[in-house]
Design an enzyme around this catalytic site. Structure first.
Site, mmCIF file in Angstrom:
data_model
loop_
_atom_site.group_PDB
_atom_site.id
_atom_site.type_symbol
_atom_site.label_atom_id
_atom_site.label_comp_id
_atom_site.label_asym_id
_atom_site.label_seq_id
_atom_site.Cartn_x
_atom_site.Cartn_y
_atom_site.Cartn_z
ATOM 1 N N HIS A 133 1.064 -1.339 0.388
ATOM 2 C CA HIS A 133 -0.085 0.091 0.093
ATOM 3 C C HIS A 133 1.232 1.240 -0.171
ATOM 4 C CE1 HIS A 133 -3.147 3.031 1.367
ATOM 5 N NE2 HIS A 133 -4.385 2.018 1.180
ATOM 6 N N GLY A 176 -8.555 8.491 4.290
ATOM 7 C CA GLY A 176 -9.303 8.965 4.271
ATOM 8 C C GLY A 176 -9.797 9.140 6.092
ATOM 9 N N HIS A 177 -10.177 7.631 6.933
ATOM 10 C CA HIS A 177 -10.901 7.507 7.831
ATOM 11 C C HIS A 177 -10.287 8.630 8.383
ATOM 12 C CE1 HIS A 177 -11.716 3.434 6.152
ATOM 13 N NE2 HIS A 177 -13.079 4.061 7.646
ATOM 14 N N ARG A 190 -6.197 2.146 11.430
ATOM 15 C CA ARG A 190 -5.961 1.459 10.063
ATOM 16 C C ARG A 190 -3.651 1.296 10.028
ATOM 17 N NH1 ARG A 190 -9.600 0.301 6.359
ATOM 18 N NH2 ARG A 190 -8.253 1.280 4.277
#
Length: 121
Positions: free
Chosen positions: A2, A8-9, A70
């Site tokens: 990644h 986003g969160h 995350r």
């Protein structure tokens, strides 16, 4: 794999918490929390050891927990978490500045930042 980029969160958490901090007295000290006693029959004051619980501190903790989740999952890196909160904060400050222009009243608000400073809108 990644890429390292804002989450986003975490960005949404940073924006929402910044808006809340703008409208609440961020220095307000919250009442002492209670926890169950060792035998579970009563409530005891939580030993704060001199640490004050404030609106700002609890909102920052909330944003942090949302953002860092995350990282624990291995989807983002620590720098993503921190920069995402700051990006959300910048977006929220921009929204607050825009909204202020739509009101006829002359007012200002001081918003505490994640970095420890504050900005006056």
């Amino acid at each position: 794999m990644h890429p390292s980029y804002v989450a986003g969160h975490a960005t949404v958490a940073g924006a929402c918490v910044t808006i809340l901090k703008a409208f609440f007295d961020h220095g307000y000290e919250l009442p002492t929390p209670y926890v169950f006693s060792a035998n579970g029959t009563q409530l005891d004051e939580y030993p704060a050891n001199g640490i004050r619980l404030t609106i700002e501190g609890e909102l920052n903790k909330l944003a942090s927990n949302i953002a860092i989740g995350r990282d624990w999952a291995g989807v983002h890196y620590f720098t993503d978490y921190y920069e995402s909160l700051r990006m959300g904060e910048s977006i929220a400050i921009g929204i607050l500045e825009e909204q202020k222009l739509t009101y006829g009243e002359n007012f200002s608000m001081t918003v505490p930042l994640f970095s420890g400073g504050s900005v006056r809108i």
